[in-house]
Design an enzyme around this catalytic site. Sequence first.
Site, short mmCIF file in Angstrom:
data_model
loop_
_atom_site.label_atom_id
_atom_site.label_comp_id
_atom_site.label_asym_id
_atom_site.label_seq_id
_atom_site.Cartn_x
_atom_site.Cartn_y
_atom_site.Cartn_z
N ASP A 108 18.35 9.63 40.69
CA ASP A 108 19.52 9.14 41.43
C ASP A 108 19.58 7.62 41.37
OD1 ASP A 108 21.75 9.24 43.31
OD2 ASP A 108 20.32 8.53 44.81
N ASP B 260 27.18 5.29 40.33
CA ASP B 260 26.55 6.33 41.15
C ASP B 260 26.45 7.63 40.37
OD1 ASP B 260 25.63 8.04 43.08
OD2 ASP B 260 27.17 7.58 44.55
#
Length: 457
Positions: A336, A124
């Site tokens: 992202d 992440d």
Amino acid sequence: MAFSTVHFLCFFLLFLGLPAARVTNASVDPCNAFSDGSGDLSVIPIYAKCSPFAADHGGSLLDTVVKMSSNDPHRLNYLTSLVAGKPNPNSVPIGSGNQLLHTGNYVVRAKLGTPPQLMFMVLDTSSDAAWAPCTGCSGCPSAATAEVNPNSSSTFSSLSCSTAQCAQARGLTCPSSTTASPSPAACSFNHTYGGGSAFSAALVEDTLALSSDEIPGFAFGCITAVTSGGASIPPQGLLGLGRGPMSLMTQTTSLYSGVFSYCLPSFRSFYFSGSLKLGRAGQPGSIKTTPLLKNPHRPSLYYVNLTGVSVGRTRVPVDPKYLGFDPNTGAGTIVDSGTVITRFVQPVYEAIRDEFRKQVKGPFSTLGAFDTCFTADNADNAAPKITLHMTGLDLTLPMENSLIHSSAGSLSCLSMASAPNNVDSVLNVIANLQQQNLRILFDVPNSRIGIAYENCN
């Protein structure tokens, strides 16, 4: 002699440039053909056959992505809360809000403790810290999970309230300084989220092994209890690659110099994996780059300057205010790894969609988050390519990154969307479906992001 499964697999691995000697009659396991001993870490789609979380979802790839992207609103809510809340830049949470929800698209192998305990942790880029479930965790996901056992590691230790790491984390619960205690209290956390999702963790440290590298004294959150929402938490934890003080890259600056890159494999790659390269060694020697921007209110997010979007040869008309970077509001564009499909603020997406529809014969239908689905015998030829224009870099998306097809028929969908109606987002998010089969380089010291085409599968 019949052409056996072993013969076929050997031929296929040779075609990919892998040594067929790895395949034997005793062990026909294509997942073992990719080890982490070369200095790279395998990046595995969470639903791939080489992931411990693999499951038969049924239906087509399109159905799977529609199901995965239905969780994007939770992710967008989390990202929006980051840029809108203006938290203390020197204080980061172990896990915050929906960061723990629905971020499990890709996992990497990591080992914690001495002797090492294997974990498959979610990758992440918008997370500031790492966390993992610990033995005895109440309410943690039970399916296909592993837990860190502190009692089995000779290098495990809890961190007290007096440590610098504890001061860098929000949500800590420590006794007041006036409380008499024979020893420093442990640094612990209790979080409650909208919708009733909550968990408790202790801040600890242990040896983290990534590929052949060992990182002693790595600080992470040891989850002890999940009171609700546990089914949505990545079962074996999360490895944060953001720029906060407790992220992997910040804790390993002396080893990796704040540089990493990844190549995400397609969701179609059920057996094969991409790679995560940590540090300067082995990074592309020649790669087109765009400046990495920094939001002082939330410095961990990776902002780029998106200046426009083209559909085919047409640059779509977009008011610059919907693309421009504004550190006061958090507006702009981020890269992202946890969002499934690229999301634009509504005026930007509608301009892209309307131009795409002009160039493709309808009629159009809606499927999940996708509002521009159409039927064509050869959709790749019928659809125009989409180019993202950034400062110093024009990225023309491969067709598989802008169109997603149903394997059960001839339906294809433009694989982008606007921010959901219930999310007041000022962010444009370049998501993982649009990053697949690209090498994405994050070079924090030189304030740049690089992008190059690469077959990650």
